[in-house]
Design an enzyme around this catalytic site. Structure first.
Site, PDB file in Angstrom:
ATOM      1  N   ASN A  22      45.373 133.025 -28.824  1.00 10.57           N
ATOM      2  CA  ASN A  22      44.397 132.131 -29.439  1.00 10.57           C
ATOM      3  C   ASN A  22      43.099 132.116 -28.627  1.00 10.57           C
ATOM      4  O   ASN A  22      43.107 132.356 -27.422  1.00 10.57           O
ATOM      5  CB  ASN A  22      44.961 130.706 -29.538  1.00 10.57           C
ATOM      6  N   HIS A  51      42.883 137.531 -26.156  1.00  9.59           N
ATOM      7  CA  HIS A  51      41.869 137.905 -27.149  1.00  9.59           C
ATOM      8  C   HIS A  51      40.533 137.235 -26.879  1.00  9.59           C
ATOM      9  O   HIS A  51      39.702 137.107 -27.768  1.00  9.59           O
ATOM     10  CB  HIS A  51      42.379 137.565 -28.567  1.00  9.59           C
ATOM     11  N   CYS A  94      19.872 135.786 -31.812  1.00 15.06           N
ATOM     12  CA  CYS A  94      19.863 135.457 -30.384  1.00 15.06           C
ATOM     13  C   CYS A  94      18.606 134.649 -30.080  1.00 15.06           C
ATOM     14  O   CYS A  94      17.489 135.028 -30.465  1.00 15.06           O
ATOM     15  CB  CYS A  94      19.863 136.754 -29.566  1.00 15.06           C
ATOM     16  N   SER A 111      53.839 132.647 -33.259  1.00 14.08           N
ATOM     17  CA  SER A 111      53.198 133.952 -33.440  1.00 14.08           C
ATOM     18  C   SER A 111      54.045 134.814 -34.371  1.00 14.08           C
ATOM     19  O   SER A 111      55.261 134.826 -34.282  1.00 14.08           O
ATOM     20  CB  SER A 111      53.038 134.682 -32.098  1.00 14.08           C
ATOM     21  N   SER A 112      53.331 135.585 -35.222  1.00 15.25           N
ATOM     22  CA  SER A 112      54.055 136.516 -36.114  1.00 15.25           C
ATOM     23  C   SER A 112      54.402 137.794 -35.354  1.00 15.25           C
ATOM     24  O   SER A 112      55.129 138.643 -35.856  1.00 15.25           O
ATOM     25  CB  SER A 112      53.166 136.853 -37.321  1.00 15.25           C
TER      26      SER A 112
END
Ligand code: APR
Ligand code: ZN
Length: 250
Positions: A100, A117, A149, A191-192
């Site tokens: 996550n 991640h 930006c 989680s899968s």
């Protein structure tokens, strides 16, 4: 009873590690990617969340991120996050490896959190490197798509997360596998287990002798290796495990 068994395993553990996925944040109001109501049933991840699609047209990513923004930015740790923080404080959890990017484990009080991640809380300009808080970008998305930006005006303002096709943060991955190989209990929550290398981590733990506990709303392909499988909502199951553990300790 599996919750009792999981509590006993974690009480007896010296190096338990948790691997979490989007399911642990579902009860904080953040939709999961797969399973019931998952966002990948609405969008094609390759078209909206890959580095190639981002470089081709950042607005494909930002339109989805704008929609998810309010839920993610308003999310607070749920009792499942709080239970994992309590386990770490009590010395029953060495660390949390998470897929996550919402930062809720840190908000809940976990100190050793490995974000495989990356983090969705910051964005970085690919042109000039300037960084900004994701929360500050949300307010401009109504009139600036894709957001620019603030330093150089570039359109490649990318969250500091790993998009599909991007390299993983090598130090985080190495630390996660080192923790898994040293674990005596691996607790997989929400989680899968279909995205690699994250999905490889519990295998590495089991290969090195860890016992596996899976807490998930739906079956996973790792269930066959699990010592304990608890089918349920992590926001209810994890506090139950933590409560049983403190009862065992007293
Ligand atoms: N409690 C426990 N499990 C839950 C809950 C809940 N309250 N709600 C949903 N789940 C389960 C679902 O049944 C599903 O199996 O959590 C799992 C979530 O799976 P995914 O949505 O695939 O999330 P995750 O495994 O973290 O995805 C991995 O895929 O898209 C990429 O980068 C993204 O990090 C993400 C990665
Ligand atoms: Zn810039």
């Amino acid at each position: 009873m599996s919750v009792q068994r999981a509590a006993e395993m974690l009480c007896g553990s010296r190096s338990a590690v948790a691997l979490t996925g989007a399911g642990v944040s579902a009860e904080s109001g953040i939709p999961t990617f797969r399973g019931a109501g998952g966002i990948w049933s609405q969008y094609d991840p390759v078209k909206v969340a890959s580095i190639d699609s981002f470089l081709e047209d950042p607005s494909a990513y930002w339109k989805v991120s704008k929609e998810r923004g309010p839920a993610v930015l308003a999310a607070r740790p749920n009792p499942g996050h709080m239970a994992l923080a309590a386990l770490e404080r009590a010395g029953h959890l060495v660390g949390v490896v998470t897929q996550n990017t919402d930062g809720l484990h840190q908000d809940a009080g976990n100190h050793r959190v490995i974000e495989l991640h990356g983090s969705g809380r910051m964005v970085q300009c690919l042109d000039c490197g300037a960084r900004e808080r994701r929360a500050d970008v949300q307010s401009r998305l109504d009139f600036e798509m894709p957001p620019r930006c603030k330093t150089c005006g570039g359109v490649f303002l990318k969250p500091t997360v790993v998009l599909f096709g991007e390299a993983m943060p090598i130090l985080a991955v190495e630390e996660a596998f080192a923790l898994a190989r040293a674990a005596d209990v691996m607790l997989v929550v929400g989680s899968s287990l279909v995205v690699y290398p994250a999905a490889q981590i519990p295998f590495a733990a089991v290969e090195s002798g860890a016992e596996l506990v899976v807490v998930n709303a739906e079956p996973t392909h790792l269930d066959r290796l699990a010592k304990v499988i608890i089918r349920g909502r992590s926001g209810a199951v994890l506090p139950e495990i933590a409560a049983l553990m403190s009862a065992v300790q007293d």
